[in-house]
Each structure stands twice: as structure tokens, then as C-alpha cells.
Enzyme design. Sequence first.
Site, PDB file in Angstrom:
ATOM      1  N   CYS A 149       0.884  -1.051  -0.014  1.00  0.00           N
ATOM      2  CA  CYS A 149       0.035  -0.071   0.077  1.00  0.00           C
ATOM      3  C   CYS A 149       0.834   1.441  -0.107  1.00  0.00           C
ATOM      4  O   CYS A 149       0.311   2.517  -0.445  1.00  0.00           O
ATOM      5  CB  CYS A 149      -1.191  -0.175   1.269  1.00  0.00           C
ATOM      6  SG  CYS A 149      -0.174  -0.229   2.777  1.00  0.00           S
ATOM      7  N   HIS A 150       2.141   1.174   0.316  1.00  0.00           N
ATOM      8  CA  HIS A 150       3.044   2.234   0.206  1.00  0.00           C
ATOM      9  C   HIS A 150       3.198   2.774  -1.256  1.00  0.00           C
ATOM     10  O   HIS A 150       3.684   3.783  -1.371  1.00  0.00           O
ATOM     11  CB  HIS A 150       4.463   1.942   0.679  1.00  0.00           C
ATOM     12  CG  HIS A 150       5.179   0.859   0.307  1.00  0.00           C
ATOM     13  ND1 HIS A 150       4.995  -0.599   0.522  1.00  0.00           N
ATOM     14  CD2 HIS A 150       6.044   0.856  -0.505  1.00  0.00           C
ATOM     15  CE1 HIS A 150       5.764  -1.175  -0.227  1.00  0.00           C
ATOM     16  NE2 HIS A 150       6.403  -0.368  -0.891  1.00  0.00           N
TER      17      HIS A 150
END
Length: 184
Positions: A149-150
Site C-alpha cells: 500500500c506504500h
Amino acid sequence: MNSHGQYEQQVVWAVVGTDIGPLLLAATREGLVNVVFHAGDAVREKALERLASRLGAEPVEDPGSPLLTEAIRQLQAYFSGERHGFELPLDWSLISGFNRQVLRELASGVPYGTVVGYGDLAERVGQPGAAQAVGAAMGSNPLPVVVPCHRVVESDGGLGGFGGGLETKRKLLALEGVLPQPLF
């Protein structure tokens, strides 16, 4: 004796030190189920309580469990720059519906060293206009780093939010060569 399907869910966990601080890893027989940032004592206690209530089993510390050993090995290789993707069985049971759909697309479709906008990701799962819902899905990601998700950022170049804190997001993107290394 337990009847089939009633067997005790087994949850094992370990904490691994990384460049972004200690990570708590938890796994079930299905696969890696949870990665938790900043896993000092208080965070760890809370995370283990939450896992016990969500999965119906008391998590047991077992860094030697084959599943965790492999996850730890792959994470260490990722942080040292030797590995660009994870090949681990994942247990998606902590997340469902739209959030799971978005995270699965992210896991399979946004490779190391690339980023995607919240809106683009919404389009990829057939929900154009659901950028905010995608943001919420990222916030509820039970498997950060492994499910990257980064790599989801704002279309105007802003970093967007991050459960692990923006400093952590910045470090992960810098590690992958997407951002210049942080100066401080």
C-alpha cells in the site's frame, strides 16, 4: 476430538527488526495474515489481542515456524535490496469485500519501484470514482509492505496517507528508488 473444520486455528507470530523499525508478523496455516508496523510492546500487545479476537485463537510466539521463517527471510532480503517481490502464501481472512479486491489488485498489479494513484487503482477494480474508498482500503491493509500500500500515492504527487506514518512510507518508496533518499 474435533470434527473436521473445527480444528483449532493456529496463529504464530514473531517480531523482526527492519530499517523501518520492528515489524510484527503473524501467520495462520493459510499463510501470512498480519504485518504490524512499529511493533514495540504496547503496539504488539494490542495487535495480538486484536488477532486473538478476530481469528478466535491465542497467537503463539514462534519465530521458528516455517511460514514465519520464510516471511522473515523474504522481508530481510527486501530491505537489503535483494528482493523486489514477495512469494508468500497470504491469508486474507482479516479483510473482505471491496477492500480485499483492491488489495489483491495492488498485490498482483503494482510492481516494485512503481506507484499508482488512488483513482487509478479504483478504475482497475472497475470502480472509477472510488478513490476515497481505495484510500480507506489501504488504511485497513492487514499486510503492509508485503501487500504494497506504500505504492499508492496522490495523483498530484502527494504521498497520501499511510498507516505506518508518512516517514515510513517515504523510506519504503526511497528503498524502491521511487523517491530520493530522505535527508534526515
